[in-house]
Design a protein around this motif. Sequence first.
Motif, mmCIF file in Angstrom:
data_model
loop_
_atom_site.group_PDB
_atom_site.id
_atom_site.type_symbol
_atom_site.label_atom_id
_atom_site.label_comp_id
_atom_site.label_asym_id
_atom_site.label_seq_id
_atom_site.Cartn_x
_atom_site.Cartn_y
_atom_site.Cartn_z
ATOM 1 N N MET A 114 25.698 24.953 43.820
ATOM 2 C CA MET A 114 25.997 25.577 45.104
ATOM 3 C C MET A 114 27.195 26.510 44.956
ATOM 4 O O MET A 114 28.213 26.143 44.374
ATOM 5 C CB MET A 114 26.318 24.487 46.139
ATOM 6 N N ALA A 115 27.033 27.727 45.451
ATOM 7 C CA ALA A 115 28.101 28.721 45.342
ATOM 8 C C ALA A 115 29.281 28.323 46.213
ATOM 9 O O ALA A 115 29.109 27.939 47.379
ATOM 10 C CB ALA A 115 27.581 30.085 45.760
ATOM 11 N N ARG A 116 30.450 28.411 45.650
ATOM 12 C CA ARG A 116 31.669 28.086 46.395
ATOM 13 C C ARG A 116 32.432 29.392 46.631
ATOM 14 O O ARG A 116 33.372 29.713 45.921
ATOM 15 C CB ARG A 116 32.493 27.045 45.648
ATOM 16 N N LEU A 149 38.888 39.789 52.608
ATOM 17 C CA LEU A 149 39.180 39.033 51.383
ATOM 18 C C LEU A 149 37.953 38.211 51.011
ATOM 19 O O LEU A 149 37.385 37.520 51.853
ATOM 20 C CB LEU A 149 40.389 38.128 51.614
ATOM 21 N N THR A 150 37.556 38.298 49.763
ATOM 22 C CA THR A 150 36.443 37.508 49.242
ATOM 23 C C THR A 150 36.923 36.695 48.047
ATOM 24 O O THR A 150 37.590 37.227 47.151
ATOM 25 C CB THR A 150 35.268 38.402 48.821
ATOM 26 N N LEU A 151 36.584 35.410 48.055
ATOM 27 C CA LEU A 151 37.003 34.482 47.001
ATOM 28 C C LEU A 151 35.791 33.729 46.479
ATOM 29 O O LEU A 151 34.967 33.253 47.250
ATOM 30 C CB LEU A 151 38.014 33.477 47.564
ATOM 31 N N ASP A 152 35.698 33.628 45.156
ATOM 32 C CA ASP A 152 34.722 32.756 44.500
ATOM 33 C C ASP A 152 35.527 31.827 43.600
ATOM 34 O O ASP A 152 36.153 32.261 42.638
ATOM 35 C CB ASP A 152 33.732 33.586 43.672
ATOM 36 N N ILE A 153 35.513 30.548 43.952
ATOM 37 C CA ILE A 153 36.308 29.575 43.193
ATOM 38 C C ILE A 153 35.831 29.464 41.749
ATOM 39 O O ILE A 153 36.638 29.323 40.829
ATOM 40 C CB ILE A 153 36.265 28.196 43.890
ATOM 41 N N ASP A 154 34.536 29.542 41.545
ATOM 42 C CA ASP A 154 33.954 29.320 40.217
ATOM 43 C C ASP A 154 33.749 30.647 39.496
ATOM 44 O O ASP A 154 32.626 31.033 39.152
ATOM 45 C CB ASP A 154 32.641 28.553 40.352
ATOM 46 N N GLY A 155 34.833 31.352 39.291
ATOM 47 C CA GLY A 155 34.758 32.673 38.677
ATOM 48 C C GLY A 155 35.354 32.715 37.283
ATOM 49 O O GLY A 155 35.501 31.691 36.607
ATOM 50 N N THR A 156 35.744 33.923 36.885
ATOM 51 C CA THR A 156 36.330 34.134 35.556
ATOM 52 C C THR A 156 37.643 34.900 35.628
ATOM 53 O O THR A 156 38.195 35.282 34.601
ATOM 54 C CB THR A 156 35.355 34.899 34.644
ATOM 55 N N GLY A 157 38.132 35.154 36.848
ATOM 56 C CA GLY A 157 39.418 35.819 36.998
ATOM 57 C C GLY A 157 39.344 37.299 37.275
ATOM 58 O O GLY A 157 40.361 38.001 37.188
ATOM 59 N N ASN A 158 38.159 37.808 37.632
ATOM 60 C CA ASN A 158 38.041 39.228 37.967
ATOM 61 C C ASN A 158 38.691 39.511 39.314
ATOM 62 O O ASN A 158 38.594 38.705 40.240
ATOM 63 C CB ASN A 158 36.573 39.656 38.000
ATOM 64 N N VAL A 159 39.330 40.659 39.431
ATOM 65 C CA VAL A 159 40.039 41.005 40.657
ATOM 66 C C VAL A 159 39.747 42.437 41.073
ATOM 67 O O VAL A 159 39.451 43.303 40.253
ATOM 68 C CB VAL A 159 41.571 40.837 40.506
ATOM 69 N N GLU A 160 39.846 42.657 42.367
ATOM 70 C CA GLU A 160 39.827 43.992 42.962
ATOM 71 C C GLU A 160 40.764 43.914 44.159
ATOM 72 O O GLU A 160 40.384 43.421 45.217
ATOM 73 C CB GLU A 160 38.415 44.369 43.391
ATOM 74 N N ILE A 161 41.992 44.349 43.964
ATOM 75 C CA ILE A 161 43.033 44.095 44.953
ATOM 76 C C ILE A 161 43.744 45.389 45.332
ATOM 77 O O ILE A 161 44.257 46.101 44.469
ATOM 78 C CB ILE A 161 44.053 43.063 44.424
ATOM 79 N N GLU A 162 43.778 45.671 46.638
ATOM 80 C CA GLU A 162 44.504 46.815 47.171
ATOM 81 C C GLU A 162 45.145 46.380 48.486
ATOM 82 O O GLU A 162 44.496 46.364 49.524
ATOM 83 C CB GLU A 162 43.557 47.998 47.416
ATOM 84 N N THR A 163 46.413 46.016 48.412
ATOM 85 C CA THR A 163 47.107 45.550 49.619
ATOM 86 C C THR A 163 48.108 46.564 50.148
ATOM 87 O O THR A 163 48.601 46.408 51.269
ATOM 88 C CB THR A 163 47.857 44.236 49.347
ATOM 89 N N GLY A 164 48.445 47.554 49.350
ATOM 90 C CA GLY A 164 49.509 48.474 49.717
ATOM 91 C C GLY A 164 50.892 47.971 49.359
ATOM 92 O O GLY A 164 51.883 48.686 49.508
ATOM 93 N N GLN A 214 37.176 27.282 53.301
ATOM 94 C CA GLN A 214 35.734 27.478 53.475
ATOM 95 C C GLN A 214 34.978 27.283 52.172
ATOM 96 O O GLN A 214 33.902 26.667 52.147
ATOM 97 C CB GLN A 214 35.453 28.864 54.043
ATOM 98 N N ALA A 215 35.521 27.803 51.081
ATOM 99 C CA ALA A 215 34.798 27.779 49.809
ATOM 100 C C ALA A 215 34.625 26.365 49.252
ATOM 101 O O ALA A 215 33.603 26.066 48.628
ATOM 102 C CB ALA A 215 35.510 28.666 48.784
ATOM 103 N N ILE A 216 35.589 25.471 49.488
ATOM 104 C CA ILE A 216 35.445 24.107 48.957
ATOM 105 C C ILE A 216 34.548 23.251 49.841
ATOM 106 O O ILE A 216 34.151 22.156 49.453
ATOM 107 C CB ILE A 216 36.799 23.408 48.725
#
Length: 197
Positions: free
Chosen positions: A1-3, A18-33, A81-83
Amino acid sequence: MARKATIQRKTGETEIELTLDIDGTGNVEIETGVGFLDHMLTLFAKHGLFELSVKAVGDLHVDHHHTVEDIGICLGKAIHQAIGDKQGITRYGSMTLPMDETLVTVALDLSGRVWFENRFAFPTEKIGEFDTQLVAEFFQAFAANSLMNLHVVLHHGSNSHHISEAIFKATARALRIATTVDPRQTGVPSSKGTLSE
């Protein structure tokens, strides 16, 4: 099940997706200013092995406060939510992490109850243009919205950048442990039979 979870928040001060996947590999796409926060969130994802995307537009003409706090809110909500129902998770996680002259311990419990214990201080008020007091604001919002106990202890350190970096890395690694699914764990890891709000 996707978390995974996606959180959207829009106020008169910020607009965040903001999108989070707990079971990832550390990829990021971040632009906060906020350049320093981008750096810290990148470290958080890399050390937690989370997939993390953050797009934020905030009232940076005022200061960084609303943007930093609201991203903490969104990241906390995404973790909660993800857990999901917390079936099989380890629940607890801790990490003592060195960063050159700095040593930080983070311990957390995905208990459904909120507590943030802040035992750190910075030797400077700024890291570049970033207010160091916003680190505590971020983690207060993060703990409250993920419904976790979060304890952060600075044992020693003299460089503000290193202290912040150690806190973000240690939190990520403790969370990585706590969210790991233990194949021996049946149901939720609680004698009460629930880890609810």
